[in-house]
Write a protein that holds these residues in place. Structure first.
Motif, short mmCIF file in Angstrom:
data_model
loop_
_atom_site.label_atom_id
_atom_site.label_comp_id
_atom_site.label_asym_id
_atom_site.label_seq_id
_atom_site.Cartn_x
_atom_site.Cartn_y
_atom_site.Cartn_z
N MET A 202 0.78 -1.22 0.20
CA MET A 202 -0.02 -0.13 -0.04
C MET A 202 0.95 1.48 -0.07
O MET A 202 1.84 1.37 0.64
CB MET A 202 -0.88 -0.11 1.23
CG MET A 202 -2.00 -1.07 1.20
SD MET A 202 -3.34 -0.82 2.31
CE MET A 202 -2.05 -0.79 3.97
N ASP A 203 0.49 1.98 -0.97
CA ASP A 203 1.01 3.56 -0.92
C ASP A 203 -0.03 4.57 -1.57
O ASP A 203 0.00 4.43 -2.82
CB ASP A 203 2.50 3.55 -1.69
CG ASP A 203 3.18 4.74 -1.87
OD1 ASP A 203 2.78 5.77 -1.09
OD2 ASP A 203 4.22 4.63 -2.65
N VAL A 204 -0.36 5.39 -0.66
CA VAL A 204 -1.27 6.27 -1.21
C VAL A 204 -0.68 7.73 -1.11
O VAL A 204 -1.27 8.88 -0.94
CB VAL A 204 -2.56 6.16 -0.34
CG1 VAL A 204 -3.44 5.13 -0.66
CG2 VAL A 204 -2.06 6.54 1.09
N THR A 205 0.54 7.68 -1.12
CA THR A 205 1.33 9.41 -0.88
C THR A 205 0.91 10.19 -1.97
O THR A 205 0.61 11.37 -1.76
CB THR A 205 2.99 8.82 -1.05
OG1 THR A 205 3.24 8.01 -0.16
CG2 THR A 205 3.69 10.26 -0.69
N ASP A 206 0.89 9.64 -3.32
CA ASP A 206 0.33 10.58 -4.40
C ASP A 206 -1.30 11.09 -4.13
O ASP A 206 -1.67 12.10 -4.88
CB ASP A 206 0.55 9.92 -5.72
CG ASP A 206 2.15 9.66 -5.97
OD1 ASP A 206 2.87 10.27 -5.44
OD2 ASP A 206 2.57 8.92 -6.92
N LEU A 207 -1.87 10.29 -3.50
CA LEU A 207 -3.26 10.27 -3.46
C LEU A 207 -3.68 11.63 -2.29
O LEU A 207 -4.68 12.48 -2.41
CB LEU A 207 -4.18 9.47 -3.06
CG LEU A 207 -4.25 8.43 -4.17
CD1 LEU A 207 -5.17 7.03 -3.53
CD2 LEU A 207 -4.69 8.79 -5.37
#
Length: 447
Positions: A202-207
């Motif tokens: 999981m990686d939502v950094t750009d969101l």
């Protein structure tokens, strides 16, 4: 202790998801945590107090993700896509057009992604002890031995997970064993290992910069799993996020600590409104509004006895009859809650006439409905009503039996001389209120 009305819904890809809604008010969907069934937590003497306290003020919706707890165990897809489908199925099942999401730790990225995808539905986002990128929590080389231990020796693996997540509680043998059992019983070790492997992606950094809704972020300074700095970084990347540092080391607060946290949540979810919805305007025009709650008696038993399809047909009768009565008597539907309604009236007389009409029409069906009414000055926000007047009405409805209409003394006095007959049911101790409330039964058959 009030138990939960457990229901099931199905995701777009066919997974069965267990969920439950408890309480009245603005809807807060509590996203499924790393592990542990919501029913087990609800019944736990420590963690259950947190959920019950929240449901005194809000409608709290809890669910188990696929692969664990009461949800479909053999649908063990733990990808971000699958977890978003689980959450979406629950949100759709509630029927709510506006709600808040509350996520902690490993459910935080799921909440962020869902809020970005559904800004019209998700109006508030609460993130507790979370992160944007799972790889920042710990290197995979450090997690891998624990993941393999879960696969090969789930008894020991669940003990380590519970003790790491709740270090101060691990010192108490009784509490520690209870937590280990919660972890161990809700999911298999093999599924836990697969869950970790997917969660680590999981990686939502750009969101985060795309979030355009009010966001409240909590983080404990001594968090032993997700470092405090990751919470700070999360808050820095979300536009206009409110960051609240907390004391403590455990993943979940004590009931006393959560009471302080709840005050912050109140101020976040119920800010002083700058504008007013049509509902707020209609409420403010009257000195008082009369709040009506309906609740189908034994809805869970109906489902167990008749099956989902037949029970749903009966519940539709309640929905049709209630909405027809509201329309005929000038009531405003605030929200439908699966097996009940909340409505408001500018006239107590119209409210009681509506309640009598509902019971009169429901008497010809197999469904029995409880109805409770109270009058006061509720707070209107986001097409919903809040405040003491609303809570008392809900508590009074809970005191009724199927086929009964119960009202507060305020309502009885408002309709004095209008021809209604009442029976004094005496003082009732209502949950959350120190003083007893006088309750009266309406003889609606002669109304």
């Amino acid at each position: 202790m009030t138990d939960l009305n457990i229901q099931y819904t199905t995701t777009d890809d066919g997974a069965g998801i267990a969920y439950a809604a408890v309480g009245r008010g603005y809807t807060v969907v509590r996203m499924s945590a790393i592990v542990g069934s919501f029913l087990t937590y609800w019944r736990d003497p420590v963690f259950g107090a947190i959920g019950r306290r929240t449901s005194d003020y809000y409608e709290v919706v809890q669910y188990d993700g696929r692969g664990w707890g009461l949800s479909q165990r053999d649908a063990a897809d733990f990808s971000m896509e699958a977890r978003l489908k689980d959450l979406d199925a629950v949100v759709r099942a509630t029927g709510r057009r506006r709600l808040a999401l509350y996520g902690d730790e490993w459910s935080v990225p799921v909440g962020v992604a869902y809020a970005v995808q559904n800004p019209g539905t998700v109006r508030h986002l609460i993130l507790d002890g979370g992160f944007a990128r799972a790889a920042d929590v710990a290197p995979w080389a450090q997690l891998k031995p624990l993941v393999e231990l879960c696969r090969t020796n789930w008894g020991l693996g669940s003990k380590i997970l519970a003790d790491v997540a709740h270090p101060t509680r691990a010192a108490d043998d009784t509490t520690a064993q209870r937590l280990r059992n919660i972890f161990k019983e809700c999911i298999s070790g093999e599924s836990m290992a697969e869950w970790f492997a997917e969660a680590y992606k999981m990686d939502v950094t750009d969101l985060l910069p795309q979030l355009r809704i009010p966001t409240l972020i909590f983080h404990r300074r001594g968090d032993q799993v997700v470092r405090f700095a990751l919470g700070q970084e999360l808050a820095a990347r979300v536009p206009n996020a409110r960051f609240v540092p907390l004391e403590g080391m455990d993943a979940a607060p004590s009931a006393e600590q959560f009471q302080e946290q709840l005050q912050v949540i109140h101020s976040f979810l119920r800010p002083r409104s700058r504008g007013r919805s049509p509902l707020a305007a209609s409420v403010s025009r009257a000195e008082t509004s009369t709040i009506l709650f309906t609740d189908v008696e034994g809805s869970t038993a109906l489902t167990d006895q008749m099956g989902d399809a037949e029970a749903r047909q009966l519940l539709r009768q309640h929905e049709r009859i209630t909405r027809q009565a509201l329309k005929a008597h000038g009531g405003s539907e605030v929200k439908a809650m699966g097996d009940g309604f909340m409505a408001s009236f500018g006239s107590a007389t119209k409210a009681l006439e509506c309640a009598a009409a509902i019971q009169g029409n429901m008497a010809a069906t197999e469904v029995r409905v409880r109805i409770g009414l109270n009058a006061g000055e509720p707070i209107a926000e986001d097409d919903d009503l809040f405040g003491t007047a609303v809570i008392v009405a809900a508590r009074i409805a809970a005191q009724a039996q199927g086929g009964e209409i119960l009202v507060s003394d305020v309502v009885r006095q408002l309709v004095a001389g209008k021809g209604f007959l009442f029976s004094d049911r005496g003082n009732h101790a209502l949950k959350g209120f120190e003083e007893p409330v006088r309750v009266y039964e309406v003889n609606w058959r002669n109304a």
